[in-house]
Write a protein that holds these residues in place. Structure first.
Motif, PDB file in Angstrom:
ATOM      1  N   GLN A  13       0.819  -1.202   0.000  1.00 62.96           N
ATOM      2  CA  GLN A  13       0.000   0.000   0.000  1.00 62.96           C
ATOM      3  C   GLN A  13       0.860   1.263   0.000  1.00 62.96           C
ATOM      4  O   GLN A  13       0.588   2.234  -0.720  1.00 62.96           O
ATOM      5  CB  GLN A  13      -0.928   0.004   1.216  1.00 62.96           C
ATOM      6  CG  GLN A  13      -1.912   1.177   1.224  1.00 62.96           C
ATOM      7  CD  GLN A  13      -2.866   1.100   2.400  1.00 62.96           C
ATOM      8  OE1 GLN A  13      -2.777   0.201   3.215  1.00 62.96           O
ATOM      9  NE2 GLN A  13      -3.785   2.053   2.467  1.00 62.96           N
ATOM     10  N   ARG A  16       2.332   1.751  -3.419  1.00 65.94           N
ATOM     11  CA  ARG A  16       1.330   2.255  -4.352  1.00 65.94           C
ATOM     12  C   ARG A  16       1.088   3.747  -4.144  1.00 65.94           C
ATOM     13  O   ARG A  16       0.962   4.508  -5.106  1.00 65.94           O
ATOM     14  CB  ARG A  16       0.020   1.484  -4.183  1.00 65.94           C
ATOM     15  CG  ARG A  16      -1.042   1.868  -5.207  1.00 65.94           C
ATOM     16  CD  ARG A  16      -2.257   0.964  -5.165  1.00 65.94           C
ATOM     17  NE  ARG A  16      -2.989   1.108  -3.921  1.00 65.94           N
ATOM     18  CZ  ARG A  16      -3.057   0.162  -2.985  1.00 65.94           C
ATOM     19  NH1 ARG A  16      -2.426  -0.988  -3.147  1.00 65.94           N
ATOM     20  NH2 ARG A  16      -3.749   0.360  -1.881  1.00 65.94           N
ATOM     21  N   GLN A  17       1.042   4.164  -2.895  1.00 59.70           N
ATOM     22  CA  GLN A  17       0.846   5.594  -2.613  1.00 59.70           C
ATOM     23  C   GLN A  17       2.009   6.429  -3.142  1.00 59.70           C
ATOM     24  O   GLN A  17       1.816   7.521  -3.681  1.00 59.70           O
ATOM     25  CB  GLN A  17       0.673   5.806  -1.108  1.00 59.70           C
ATOM     26  CG  GLN A  17      -0.653   5.288  -0.568  1.00 59.70           C
ATOM     27  CD  GLN A  17      -0.744   5.412   0.942  1.00 59.70           C
ATOM     28  OE1 GLN A  17       0.254   5.624   1.619  1.00 59.70           O
ATOM     29  NE2 GLN A  17      -1.955   5.256   1.473  1.00 59.70           N
ATOM     30  N   ARG A  18       3.255   5.894  -3.003  1.00 59.38           N
ATOM     31  CA  ARG A  18       4.423   6.635  -3.519  1.00 59.38           C
ATOM     32  C   ARG A  18       4.370   6.745  -5.037  1.00 59.38           C
ATOM     33  O   ARG A  18       4.694   7.798  -5.599  1.00 59.38           O
ATOM     34  CB  ARG A  18       5.710   5.937  -3.066  1.00 59.38           C
ATOM     35  CG  ARG A  18       6.032   6.142  -1.588  1.00 59.38           C
ATOM     36  CD  ARG A  18       7.447   5.712  -1.273  1.00 59.38           C
ATOM     37  NE  ARG A  18       7.641   4.272  -1.472  1.00 59.38           N
ATOM     38  CZ  ARG A  18       7.408   3.362  -0.535  1.00 59.38           C
ATOM     39  NH1 ARG A  18       6.962   3.740   0.663  1.00 59.38           N
ATOM     40  NH2 ARG A  18       7.625   2.083  -0.773  1.00 59.38           N
ATOM     41  N   LEU A  19       3.941   5.663  -5.691  1.00 61.54           N
ATOM     42  CA  LEU A  19       3.823   5.699  -7.152  1.00 61.54           C
ATOM     43  C   LEU A  19       2.755   6.695  -7.591  1.00 61.54           C
ATOM     44  O   LEU A  19       2.922   7.410  -8.589  1.00 61.54           O
ATOM     45  CB  LEU A  19       3.484   4.300  -7.681  1.00 61.54           C
ATOM     46  CG  LEU A  19       4.614   3.263  -7.619  1.00 61.54           C
ATOM     47  CD1 LEU A  19       4.092   1.888  -8.025  1.00 61.54           C
ATOM     48  CD2 LEU A  19       5.758   3.678  -8.555  1.00 61.54           C
ATOM     49  N   GLU A  20       1.644   6.729  -6.826  1.00 63.16           N
ATOM     50  CA  GLU A  20       0.589   7.692  -7.158  1.00 63.16           C
ATOM     51  C   GLU A  20       1.087   9.124  -7.009  1.00 63.16           C
ATOM     52  O   GLU A  20       0.803   9.990  -7.855  1.00 63.16           O
ATOM     53  CB  GLU A  20      -0.634   7.455  -6.261  1.00 63.16           C
ATOM     54  CG  GLU A  20      -1.402   6.173  -6.579  1.00 63.16           C
ATOM     55  CD  GLU A  20      -2.482   5.874  -5.564  1.00 63.16           C
ATOM     56  OE1 GLU A  20      -2.542   6.593  -4.539  1.00 63.16           O
ATOM     57  OE2 GLU A  20      -3.256   4.926  -5.788  1.00 63.16           O
ATOM     58  N   LEU A  21       1.851   9.386  -5.940  1.00 61.68           N
ATOM     59  CA  LEU A  21       2.394  10.733  -5.737  1.00 61.68           C
ATOM     60  C   LEU A  21       3.371  11.099  -6.843  1.00 61.68           C
ATOM     61  O   LEU A  21       3.384  12.246  -7.338  1.00 61.68           O
ATOM     62  CB  LEU A  21       3.085  10.816  -4.375  1.00 61.68           C
ATOM     63  CG  LEU A  21       2.170  10.842  -3.145  1.00 61.68           C
ATOM     64  CD1 LEU A  21       2.990  10.753  -1.865  1.00 61.68           C
ATOM     65  CD2 LEU A  21       1.337  12.128  -3.133  1.00 61.68           C
ATOM     66  N   GLY A  23       3.316   9.911  -9.876  1.00 60.52           N
ATOM     67  CA  GLY A  23       2.508  10.143 -11.072  1.00 60.52           C
ATOM     68  C   GLY A  23       1.878  11.519 -11.076  1.00 60.52           C
ATOM     69  O   GLY A  23       1.896  12.227 -12.098  1.00 60.52           O
ATOM     70  N   LEU A  24       1.339  11.916  -9.924  1.00 58.51           N
ATOM     71  CA  LEU A  24       0.735  13.249  -9.817  1.00 58.51           C
ATOM     72  C   LEU A  24       1.780  14.340 -10.023  1.00 58.51           C
ATOM     73  O   LEU A  24       1.526  15.369 -10.672  1.00 58.51           O
ATOM     74  CB  LEU A  24       0.067  13.410  -8.446  1.00 58.51           C
ATOM     75  CG  LEU A  24      -1.240  12.641  -8.230  1.00 58.51           C
ATOM     76  CD1 LEU A  24      -1.691  12.753  -6.777  1.00 58.51           C
ATOM     77  CD2 LEU A  24      -2.333  13.185  -9.149  1.00 58.51           C
TER      78      LEU A  24
END
Length: 575
Positions: A13, A16-21, A23-24
């Motif tokens: 989890q 995934r949050q680091r990848l989302e950040l 990406g943003l």
């Protein structure tokens, strides 16, 4: 092992949050470096936000009127198509009509063929969005009109309540739509000297499926065919996209709308899955035919456009015309096959042979989307709970339900020999069959978050009150059953009184099932209670009855009175 699995899940989890950040951050950097893309993205976001607010405002303002209108329309396929098209044109959301149709089917309010026809109409109605954008959105400076709508909508949304707040939400949604369209026009104009989409076009047949795929992906990502068509129309109007690729993208947008139905059906029942299957089949067949006939249809559009006086270079209006024509073609092809399509889907999505006894049958998540379907689902499930309570109350008085419900109970049946081992305990059946279902009903009612009319609110309150009374009566019946079983022997001193009491309760249940209430239910039990209270005093004086047994009978009479009172209690009036 479970302890080691928890840190692994937490690690995944966090990654995934680091990848989302990341990406943003990458998207933000791209938008900061390209103001044209940022303007385009802002316009798309405003448009999608406006669509969401508009859909929510329409649902709240309709107050169930839209639900009842569509329900009435599904009795005939032709009428269902017309009303589905008109409703979608008015609310500008085929997703709303699709989810509404799924709710109706799941709640058992409409048959599958009628709901399929409603979806056909919704597909046709969604083409009006392309006409509105091509006719007005690309010709006028909509930001000029958006600003007062946004101001009124924002002020009203936070200052007003009730229907006025709904109207404010409607104005806010329209204002955001207008502003989003204008921003996207500006974005494409600024992008005109950059990447050109028409460089991907060609005259070979394999190009068209690629552009269809672009339309599908865009609609799936944005969850709005209107947004895809808006992007396509603005790109077409600004010269970023040529005509035939734009037509292929419009075909793909039609296919992409099926994702809403499929996602809605994942958490819904079998009926909703059948309807989602019909939506997928219709859109795929329509898209396949339109893609095969793309060039002939484009030529036909040119002919029709010339007949109605459209300019030769009015590409956005021609795209809107093409969008309408190929949906009409799909309806013409599929309309004769609606009944067979419904039969095919019912065979491929059969009802489960047997549901667990504790599982609700009608409390489908899709029913929560609209007032009428939510109330209907509650009503059907409460009726199931009521039937179970009837059977369990008959078990409590040691009588077969067939001898109590449907015709007046007979004394000979009551006086028959009782085999205690043949009767299941009410307490066990209550925890297996009544309590879990009641919990599902109460949880479903708590999740209803759509505007209800006063009559619908009153109906929900009445259904809940009646269900709770039936469950309360079952709990009193549980106490009675234990006493009836202890004194079931023919020689028991309490058998005579218990037979009178069992018959009185059976008469009350029979009358309740026939729709009677109040004194009609309590009178037989109160009559027996009065008789045996006098008889008990007499037998105690004459030493014909043990005081311990007399106290047991007094308790049984009291429990029977409480049971009758729970059954006969009138539904609370709404002030």
């Amino acid at each position: 092992m479970a302890a080691s699995a928890a840190p692994c899940a937490g690690h995944r989890q966090g990654r995934r949050q680091r990848l989302e950040l990341l990406g943003l951050a990458a998207v933000a950097a791209l938008l900061l470096s390209r103001p044209d893309l940022a303007t385009l993205a802002a316009g798309l976001g405003l448009f999608l936000w406006g669509m969401t607010l508009l859909e929510d405002a329409i649902k709240r303002l309709s107050g169930g009127t839209l639900d009842r209108w569509l329900h009435t329309a599904t009795s005939h396929p032709g009428r269902a198509i017309g009303v589905g098209a008109l409703a979608t044109a008015l609310v500008q959301s085929s997703s709303l009509i699709t989810l509404l149709a799924m709710s109706f089917v799941s709640a058992g309010l409409v048959a599958l063929p009628g709901a399929i026809a409603l979806l056909f109409g919704a597909n046709l109605g969604t083409t009006t969005g392309a006409w509105l954008i091509a006719s007005f959105g690309l010709r006028f400076e909509l930001a000029h009109y958006a600003m007062p709508l946004l101001a009124l909508g924002l002020l009203g949304r936070y200052r007003l309540s009730g229907s006025l707040a709904g109207i404010a939400g409607l104005l806010l949604g329209i204002g955001l739509l207008f502003l989003g369209i204008d921003f996207m026009k500006l974005g494409f104009e600024a992008w005109q000297d950059g990447i050109r989409l028409d460089g991907l076009a060609g005259d070979r047949s394999w190009h068209w499926p690629l552009f269809v795929l672009v339309g599908v992906v865009a609609t799936v990502v944005m969850q709005s065919s209107h947004a895809t068509l808006l992007l396509t129309l603005t790109a077409l109007a600004s010269g970023q996209l040529s005509y035939l690729p734009a037509l292929a993208i419009a075909i793909g947008a039609n296919i992409g709308t099926t994702v809403t139905a499929v996602l809605g059906a994942l958490s819904a029942g079998i009926a909703a899955r059948r309807l989602a299957g019909a939506h997928v089949i219709f859109n795929l067949v329509t898209a396949a035919v339109a893609l095969i006939l793309l060039v002939p249809l484009a030529s036909l559009v040119d002919i029709v456009a010339e007949l109605v006086g459209l300019a030769e270079t009015a590409w956005p209006l021609k795209l809107a015309l093409f969008h309408t024509m190929f949906n009409l073609l799909g309806i013409g092809l599929m309309l004769p096959w609606i009944s067979r399509l419904a039969d095919l889907l019912e065979r491929h999505f059969p009802e489960p042979a047997r549901l667990p006894l504790t599982q609700a049958r009608h409390l489908d998540s899709a029913a929560l989307n609209h007032a009428d379907t939510a109330v209907s689902a509650m009503e059907q499930e409460c009726r199931r709970l009521e039937r179970r309570a009837y059977h369990l109350l008959c078990t409590a008085i040691l009588l077969p339900s067939a001898e109590v419900i449907g015709h007046p109970p007979q004394r000979s049946t009551v006086e028959a020999r009782i085999e205690p081992d043949a009767w299941p305990l009410v307490n066990a059946r209550y925890h297996d069959r009544i309590k879990p279902l009641l919990a599902e009903i109460l949880a479903f009612q708590a999740r209803i978050d759509v505007p209800l009319t006063e009559a619908q609110q009153h109906q929900l309150e009445a259904l809940q009150a009646r269900s709770l009374r039936m469950v309360e009566a079952v709990r009193f019946g549980e106490v009675l059953q234990r006493s009836f079983l202890r004194h079931a022997a023919p020689v028991s001193p309490l058998r005579e009184a218990h037979d009178d009491l069992r018959l009185a309760v059976a008469i009350g249940l029979n009358r309740l099932a026939e729709g009677e209430e109040g004194l009609a239910i309590t009178a037989p039990i109160e009559e027996i209670r009065g008789h045996w209270q006098n008889e008990l005093a007499k037998r105690l004086r004459e030493h014909h009855l043990d005081p311990w047994l007399a106290s047991s009978l007094m308790n049984d009479l009291h429990q029977a009175s409480r049971l009758a009172a729970a059954l006969a209690e009138p539904t609370p009036a709404r002030s």
